[in-house]
Design a protein around this motif. Structure first.
Motif, PDB file in Angstrom:
ATOM      1  N   GLU A 212       0.756  -1.044   0.039  1.00  0.00           N
ATOM      2  CA  GLU A 212       0.151  -0.106   0.009  1.00  0.00           C
ATOM      3  C   GLU A 212       0.829   1.310   0.084  1.00  0.00           C
ATOM      4  O   GLU A 212       0.774   2.178  -0.829  1.00  0.00           O
ATOM      5  N   LYS A 213       1.929   1.194   0.945  1.00  0.00           N
ATOM      6  CA  LYS A 213       2.869   2.506   1.025  1.00  0.00           C
ATOM      7  C   LYS A 213       3.507   2.550  -0.339  1.00  0.00           C
ATOM      8  O   LYS A 213       3.764   3.606  -0.749  1.00  0.00           O
ATOM      9  N   PHE A 214       4.000   1.226  -0.891  1.00  0.00           N
ATOM     10  CA  PHE A 214       4.690   1.301  -2.152  1.00  0.00           C
ATOM     11  C   PHE A 214       3.942   2.199  -3.314  1.00  0.00           C
ATOM     12  O   PHE A 214       4.441   2.971  -3.965  1.00  0.00           O
ATOM     13  N   GLN A 217       3.785   5.802  -2.801  1.00  0.00           N
ATOM     14  CA  GLN A 217       5.013   6.618  -3.149  1.00  0.00           C
ATOM     15  C   GLN A 217       5.088   6.665  -4.789  1.00  0.00           C
ATOM     16  O   GLN A 217       5.384   7.562  -5.133  1.00  0.00           O
ATOM     17  N   TYR A 218       4.575   5.740  -5.417  1.00  0.00           N
ATOM     18  CA  TYR A 218       4.543   5.549  -6.914  1.00  0.00           C
ATOM     19  C   TYR A 218       3.621   6.593  -7.332  1.00  0.00           C
ATOM     20  O   TYR A 218       4.021   7.577  -8.016  1.00  0.00           O
ATOM     21  N   ILE A 219       2.598   7.020  -6.895  1.00  0.00           N
ATOM     22  CA  ILE A 219       1.536   7.894  -7.028  1.00  0.00           C
ATOM     23  C   ILE A 219       2.165   8.992  -6.905  1.00  0.00           C
ATOM     24  O   ILE A 219       1.934  10.312  -7.944  1.00  0.00           O
ATOM     25  N   LYS A 224       4.843  14.407  -9.075  1.00  0.00           N
ATOM     26  CA  LYS A 224       6.100  15.339  -9.002  1.00  0.00           C
ATOM     27  C   LYS A 224       7.101  14.949 -10.088  1.00  0.00           C
ATOM     28  O   LYS A 224       8.185  15.565 -10.095  1.00  0.00           O
ATOM     29  N   ASN A 225       6.815  14.147 -11.174  1.00  0.00           N
ATOM     30  CA  ASN A 225       7.343  13.821 -12.194  1.00  0.00           C
ATOM     31  C   ASN A 225       8.793  13.252 -11.935  1.00  0.00           C
ATOM     32  O   ASN A 225       9.828  13.576 -12.690  1.00  0.00           O
ATOM     33  N   GLY A 253      -0.455   0.455 -13.194  1.00  0.00           N
ATOM     34  CA  GLY A 253       0.851   1.750 -13.049  1.00  0.00           C
ATOM     35  C   GLY A 253       1.708   1.027 -12.193  1.00  0.00           C
ATOM     36  O   GLY A 253       2.907   0.883 -12.324  1.00  0.00           O
ATOM     37  N   THR A 254       1.306   0.797 -10.842  1.00  0.00           N
ATOM     38  CA  THR A 254       2.248   0.336  -9.847  1.00  0.00           C
ATOM     39  C   THR A 254       2.875  -1.202 -10.198  1.00  0.00           C
ATOM     40  O   THR A 254       3.850  -1.308 -10.103  1.00  0.00           O
TER      41      THR A 254
END
Length: 474
Positions: A212-214, A217-219, A224-225, A253-254
């Motif tokens: 979930e945290k991963f 962080q990806y989102i 932030k590009n 995406g993840t």
């Protein structure tokens, strides 16, 4: 001269005094009294629980070195906490707690290759704008192999975990996927492997993170590009532990970014450890290319512990908490709470709390009250997979038939009932229910639920199906 608790502690104090500040020695070591020495375990008396916690946090390594010098590698330390009893009893209240011999996990340094004029690598674990290449492992040192008790239900997973910890990235168990139901120790085992690797290979970078945290962080990195920085950061890890990997379900995406990270780590001999609440074959909405990689290494299942293992878990929990409870009460709790380890430990904690806070003796009657409330309040967690299996068995068909495209009336009704109960008993969205029951859309699920409601009122036989199945789920 015979070795006594006094003589051993006296020699330990000489060594300790040479290695710490005089004020610290006076505050934390002079008040300690040696009590007894038995089987290489030295029991020392300390005045309060805070005192014990401070010693464990700040001086445990020093104590270990001093004791090992005196008693050898097998030396053990037990704290006896002696508190004046406020209940008016004559005897002071005491607790015996074994030393864990563990400090907090230290931050890890990471070498970042400089490829451009600005060598800063964004670490997703730190506040933006602060340069930091120290990585906290996120490991909990209390989750170790020492307190992960072996039994028939977990032997394969535990042994594989030990093999990985001894040679991370160097066994055929890469990735190691540990799966099983709620509260059976998946997270504990994942941490234990990480903690053991840090003990054996301090130079390796170990990172524990929930799926979930991963994902979060990806989102954030996409917003932030900084997607490339995110991937690059994770490709530098030596041992990556991802908990609850089933949460990647439906997040394309993840999954894509994890696919690239996984490939890089695997090709470079780095270790990947995953946990999940289901086997790869039962995972829904995970890309096929990822599922095939999950199956590359070893998938090890954790099952519900048998009676003997449950007894051992309770005794170990009580020993580590410094509490003594009669054998027959331990057996009673182990006999009546069978579902998972978290509930088992929760019941014994409730029992101790009831006894301590209400100043009542721990008896079978008290155990019965606690266990009854505990078991009554524990509802079975029903999954969509379980619902499909129960409905299929009831209508004497297999799950594949239930999920198929056929329009035969009895199969359609079975499928609609599975969707109806999935909506009733789980928190899954209509889209998720549809995708898991034969890859239908949310509108089909909505139609199924309305059809079941209508037929329940107009068709007696169909009403009986609903009643029979409801009993099975409750």
């Amino acid at each position: 001269m015979s070795v006594t608790a006094n003589s051993v502690w006296k020699n330990c104090l000489v060594f300790i005094q040479d290695n710490i500040q005089p004020q610290a020695f006076k505050t934390w070591f002079e008040p300690i009294k040696p009590v007894k020495l038995s089987e290489n375990a030295l029991s020392i008396q300390v005045p309060s629980k805070f005192f014990y916690e401070w010693l464990e946090e700040h001086y445990v390594k020093l104590l270990k070195v001093a004791l090992t010098k005196e008693l050898g590698e097998t030396a053990k330390l037990v704290y006896i906490i002696r508190m004046e009893n406020t209940y008016g009893n004559k005897e002071p209240f005491t607790e015996k707690i074994p030393s864990s011999n563990r400090g907090a996990m230290a931050a890890q340094e990471m070498d970042v290759p400089i490829k451009s004029k600005n060598p800063e690598l964004r670490n997703p674990f730190v506040i933006p704008g602060i340069r930091n290449i120290k990585i906290e492992s996120q490991l909990n040192p209390n989750y170790s192999f020492d307190n992960f008790l072996e039994g028939d239900s977990n032997r394969l997973a535990r042994s594989a975990g030990m093999a990985v910890a001894n040679k991370p990235g160097g066994t055929s168990f890469n990735p190691l996927l540990v799966f099983g139901g709620v509260g059976l120790g998946k997270t504990h085992l994942a941490h234990a492997i990480g903690v053991e690797i840090k003990d054996k290979y301090p130079e390796r970078t170990v990172l524990y993170i929930s799926a979930e945290k991963f994902t979060q962080q990806y989102i954030e990195s996409v917003k932030k590009n900084t997607r490339n920085d995110f991937i690059h950061f994770y490709q530098l890890i030596d041992v990556l532990i991802i908990d609850d990997v089933q949460f990647l379900s439906g997040k394309s995406g993840t999954q894509d970014v994890f696919f690239h990270i996984f490939n890089h780590l695997h090709q470079n001999g780095k270790q990947v450890i995953l946990t999940s609440d289901k086997a790869p074959v039962d995972m829904q909405d995970i890309e096929q290319r990822l599922l095939s990689r999950f199956k590359w290494g070893l998938s090890a299942e954790l099952q519900s512990p048998d009676y003997e293992t449950r007894i051992s878990i309770l005794k170990n929990k009580l020993y580590r908490d410094g509490v003594e409870i009669p054998e027959d009460i331990i057996e009673y709790v182990a006999k009546h709470i069978k579902t998972n380890i978290r509930e088992l430990e929760g019941a014994i904690i409730s029992l101790i709390a009831q006894s301590t806070l209400n100043k009542r003796e721990v008896t079978i009657d008290l155990a019965q009250q606690v266990v009854e409330k505990f078991v009554k309040n524990t509802k079975r967690e029903v999954s969509i997979d379980y619902i499909q299996k129960v409905v299929s068995d009831y209508f004497e068909m297999d799950v594949a038939t239930l999920q198929s495209k056929t329009r035969k009336r009895h199969i359609v009704q079975a499928r609609q009932l599975a969707m109806f109960f999935a909506k009733k008993f789980t928190k899954a969205s209509l889209a998720s229910i549809g995708s898991q029951i034969g890859k239908r859309d949310h509108a089909t699920v909505l139609h199924a639920c309305k059809t079941v409601d209508n037929l329940a009122e107009t068709d007696k036989q169909f009403r009986k199906y609903i009643d029979d199945l409801t009993k099975k789920f409750s």
